[in-house]
Design an enzyme around this catalytic site. Structure first.
Site, PDB file in Angstrom:
ATOM      1  N   ASP A 155       4.416   8.005  -2.312  1.00 48.60           N
ATOM      2  CA  ASP A 155       5.155   8.590  -3.441  1.00 48.60           C
ATOM      3  C   ASP A 155       4.407   9.799  -4.027  1.00 48.60           C
ATOM      4  OD1 ASP A 155       6.835   6.550  -2.852  1.00 48.60           O
ATOM      5  OD2 ASP A 155       6.718   5.517  -4.781  1.00 48.60           O
TER       6      ASP A 155
ATOM      7  N   ASN B  87       4.779   6.365 -10.282  1.00 51.05           N
ATOM      8  CA  ASN B  87       3.781   5.947  -9.292  1.00 51.05           C
ATOM      9  C   ASN B  87       2.627   6.944  -9.210  1.00 51.05           C
ATOM     10  OD1 ASN B  87       4.702   3.495  -8.655  1.00 51.05           O
ATOM     11  ND2 ASN B  87       5.518   4.000  -6.649  1.00 51.05           N
TER      12      ASN B  87
ATOM     13  N   LYS C 252      10.768   7.685 -10.880  1.00 48.57           N
ATOM     14  CA  LYS C 252      10.055   6.812  -9.931  1.00 48.57           C
ATOM     15  C   LYS C 252       8.805   7.507  -9.375  1.00 48.57           C
ATOM     16  CE  LYS C 252       8.951   3.723  -7.061  1.00 48.57           C
ATOM     17  NZ  LYS C 252       8.405   2.447  -7.387  1.00 48.57           N
TER      18      LYS C 252
ATOM     19  N   THR D 178      12.927   4.319  -2.650  1.00 47.19           N
ATOM     20  CA  THR D 178      12.410   5.492  -3.359  1.00 47.19           C
ATOM     21  C   THR D 178      12.833   6.763  -2.621  1.00 47.19           C
ATOM     22  OG1 THR D 178      10.576   4.128  -4.055  1.00 47.19           O
ATOM     23  CG2 THR D 178      10.287   6.498  -4.307  1.00 47.19           C
TER      24      THR D 178
ATOM     25  N   GLU E 249       4.254  -5.633  -4.910  1.00 46.50           N
ATOM     26  CA  GLU E 249       4.077  -6.662  -3.896  1.00 46.50           C
ATOM     27  C   GLU E 249       3.122  -7.715  -4.450  1.00 46.50           C
ATOM     28  OE1 GLU E 249       3.129  -5.033  -0.032  1.00 46.50           O
ATOM     29  OE2 GLU E 249       4.783  -3.627  -0.173  1.00 46.50           O
TER      30      GLU E 249
ATOM     31  N   CYS F 102       3.506   2.032  -1.485  1.00 49.56           N
ATOM     32  CA  CYS F 102       4.192   3.030  -2.325  1.00 49.56           C
ATOM     33  C   CYS F 102       3.321   4.172  -2.862  1.00 49.56           C
ATOM     34  CB  CYS F 102       4.891   2.327  -3.480  1.00 49.56           C
ATOM     35  SG  CYS F 102       6.249   1.307  -2.886  1.00 49.56           S
TER      36      CYS F 102
END
Ligand SMILES: NC(=O)c1ccc[n+]([C@@H]2O[C@H](COP(=O)([O-])OP(=O)(O)OC[C@H]3O[C@@H](n4cnc5c(N)ncnc54)[C@H](O)[C@@H]3O)[C@@H](O)[C@H]2O)c1
Length: 396
Positions: free
Chosen positions: A263, A207, A203, A121, A148, A259
Site C-alpha cells: 500500500d 496504511n 485506505k 485495496t 491478520e 498490506c
C-alpha cells in the site's frame, strides 16, 4: 430491493472474515478459484490456518456455501463483495487490478445486476474509471481495515465503515445495514460516505501512516543501538506526550505483511504528480532498518543464526512480505549460515538452501543466536539465545 443473499468473491482474510461475520444474518455464498478452499468450506472447515478462523469454524459452525463457479455464485444474489488480491506489480509500479477488472466484466455479462462493493485495496481513481466503463453496474468501494490474526474481531469492532461512490447513488444505507450487522451490538462505529477516490485514498494514507509510525520508532531504536542508549527509556519519554501516545510504538524488524509494503508503494505511485518526499522515505527507511539489523547480528560473529518463525504476527497463517525474509537475504549476502524454525513450512529446506527444523528444541540447540521479531511464543528456557527488538511485547 431487500438484501438476503450475499456473494463474497475471494475467501482470503478479508472475504472469509466478512463471510463468517455476515453469515449470522444473511445467506452467504463464497466464490473462490482455489478448489481446496472451496472443498474445505463446504465441509465446514476453515480454509485458513489462522487461530481466530479455526476457532469460529470449530465452535460456531458458520453457514457458508462455497463454489468455484462464478455463474452459480451470481445467481439470486443482491450484493457482491469483491475481496480478491491486488498485488503490487513491481515492473508496472502499481497494483495489478486485472482480477477485479475481469470480475466486473463477468458480473456485467451475467446481467444479475447486484450491488457491488469492492473491499480489495485499490489505486486512487480505480472505481471512478470502472463506473464509467461499466455503466450498467453500481460499484462502491469500502476500504477494509482488518488485521491478520484478529480479522473477525476487527469486523465485530470496526474502527469505521466508509463507503465511497457516486453522489447520485441512493443505496448507501442498505450497505451500511449489512456491514453494521457484523459488529457487536454495543460497539459504536463511525460511518462515512465520500467519493470512491477519497475512500481509496483513505485506505492508502491510513496504511502509509501506520508504516511511517513503525519506521519512525524503528529509526529511534536503530539510533539507540548505534549510540548505546536504552530505546525503551527514549520511547517511554517520547510517548508520554499525548499527541504521540503510548501505542503502536514497539520496535520491530521492520513493517511487513501483505498490506503495508504494497500500500505504501501504491501511494508513491499515486503521489507522483503531487509534492511528496515523505512517503518514498518510509519505504527506504524500512529497507535500511532490515539491512542495519542484519549488519548488527552479523557483527556478533555467531556461527549459526536461527530464525524463529517467519510470520509477522502471532496467529497468522502466512509470511507474505515478512520483514525477516529480507533480513535472511541480507545475512546471506554477508555469508552467514541461517537455519529456520517455521511450522508453516512443510519442506526440509527453505528456497532449497536454508535448513528448516521441525523440532523446536533441536532447532534451538543447533543455533548460537536466534532472531525473533516477537518473543511471545519463545519458551522461557531459550530466551537467553534470542535477538529481538520486541521491547514492549505488543503489536498494538
Ligand atoms: N490481509 C489483510 O489484512 C487485508 C486487510 C485489508 C485489506 N486487504 C486487501 O483485501 C484484498 C484481499 O486480501 P486478502 O488478504 O483477503 O487476500 P488473500 O490473498 O488472502 O485471498 C484472496 C482470495 O481470492 C481468491 N481469488 C483470486 N482470484 C480470484 C478470482 N478470480 N475469483 C475468485 N477468487 C479469487 C484467492 O484464491 C484467495 O483465496 C487485497 O486487496 C488486500 O490488499 C487485506
Amino acid at each position: 430491493m431487500n438484501i438476503e443473499n450475499i456473494t463474497i468473491i475471494g475467501s482470503g482474510y478479508v472475504g472469509l472474515a466478512l463471510a463468517v461475520s455476515l453469515s449470522k444474518k444473511y445467506s452467504i455464498c463464497i466464490n473462490d478459484i482455489d478448489e481446496e478452499k472451496v472443498n474445505k468450506l463446504n465441509q465446514g472447515l476453515s480454509p485458513l490456518d489462522d487461530d481466530e478462523f479455526l476457532e469460529q469454524f470449530k465452535n460456531s459452525n458458520p453457514k457458508i456455501i462455497a463454489t468455484n463457479s462464478i455463474e452459480k455464485a451470481l445467481k439470486k444474489t443482491q450484493l457482491v463483495f469483491i475481496c480478491v488480491p491486488t498485488n503490487f506489480d513491481e515492473k508496472a509500479g502499481c497494483f495489478d487490478t486485472t482480477i477485479i477488472e475481469g470480475l466486473l466484466d463477468e458480473i456485467s455479462r451475467s446481467k444479475s445486476n447486484p450491488l457491488i462493493v469492492i473491499k480489495s485495496t485499490l489505486p486512487v481513481g480505480f472505481v471512478e474509471k470502472q463506473n464509467k466503463i461499466f455503466q450498467d453496474l453500481q460499484i462502491i468501494f469500502s476500504p477494509e481495515f482488518l488485521r491478520e490474526g484478529s480479522a473477525i474481531s476487527d469486523c465485530e469492532e470496526p474502527s469505521r465503515i466508509i463507503l465511497g461512490g457516486d453522489s447520485s447513488f441512493n443505496q448507501y444505507e442498505k450497505i451500511f445495514d449489512v456491514l453494521l450487522s457484523a459488529k457487536k451490538s454495543k460497539f459504536d462505529t463511525t460511518t462515512r460516505v465520500m467519493s470512491s477516490s477519497e475512500a481509496e485514498a483513505v485506505k492508502l494514507f491510513s496504511n502509509t501512516y501506520l508504516a511511517m509510525r513503525v519506521a519512525f520508532f524503528n529509526e529511534l531504536d536503530s539510533f539507540s543501538i548505534q549510540n548505546s542508549l536504552s530505546a525503551k527509556n527514549i520511547i517511554d519519554g517520547v510517548s508520554d506526550d499525548q499527541r504521540i501516545g503510548d501505542h503502536y510504538n514497539n520496535p520491530s524488524f521492520g513493517y511487513g505483511g501483505y498490506c503495508l509494503p504494497k500500500d505504501t508503494k501504491q501511494l508513491i505511485s499515486d503521489s507522483k504528480d503531487s509534492p511528496s518526499k515523505l512517503i518514498t522515505s518510509i519505504v527506504e527507511s524500512n529497507q535500511e532498518r532490515k539491512k542495519f539489523l542484519a549488519g548488527e547480528v552479523a557483527k556478533k560473529e555467531f556461527k549459526t543464526i536461527g530464525v524463529h518463525r517467519m510470520i509477522m504476527k502471532k496467529g497468522s497463517s502466512n509470511f507474505r512480505e515478512s520483514s525477516i525474509l529480507d533480513i535472511i537475504n541480507f545475512l546471506d549476502e554477508l555469508n552467514k549460515e541461517v537455519i529456520i524454525y517455521e511450522p508453516l513450512l512443510d519442506d526440509s529446506t527453505y528456497l532449497g538452501k536454508y535448513t528448516v527444523f521441525e523440532d523446536q528444541d533441536i532447532f534451538f540447540q543447533s543455533c548460537d543466536i536466534v532472531l525473533s521479531n516477537r518473543i511471545e511464543e519463545i519458551p522461557e528456557k531459550y530466551l537467553n539465545k534470542i535477538y529481538t527488538r520486541d521491547i514492549f511485547n505488543t503489536d498494538r
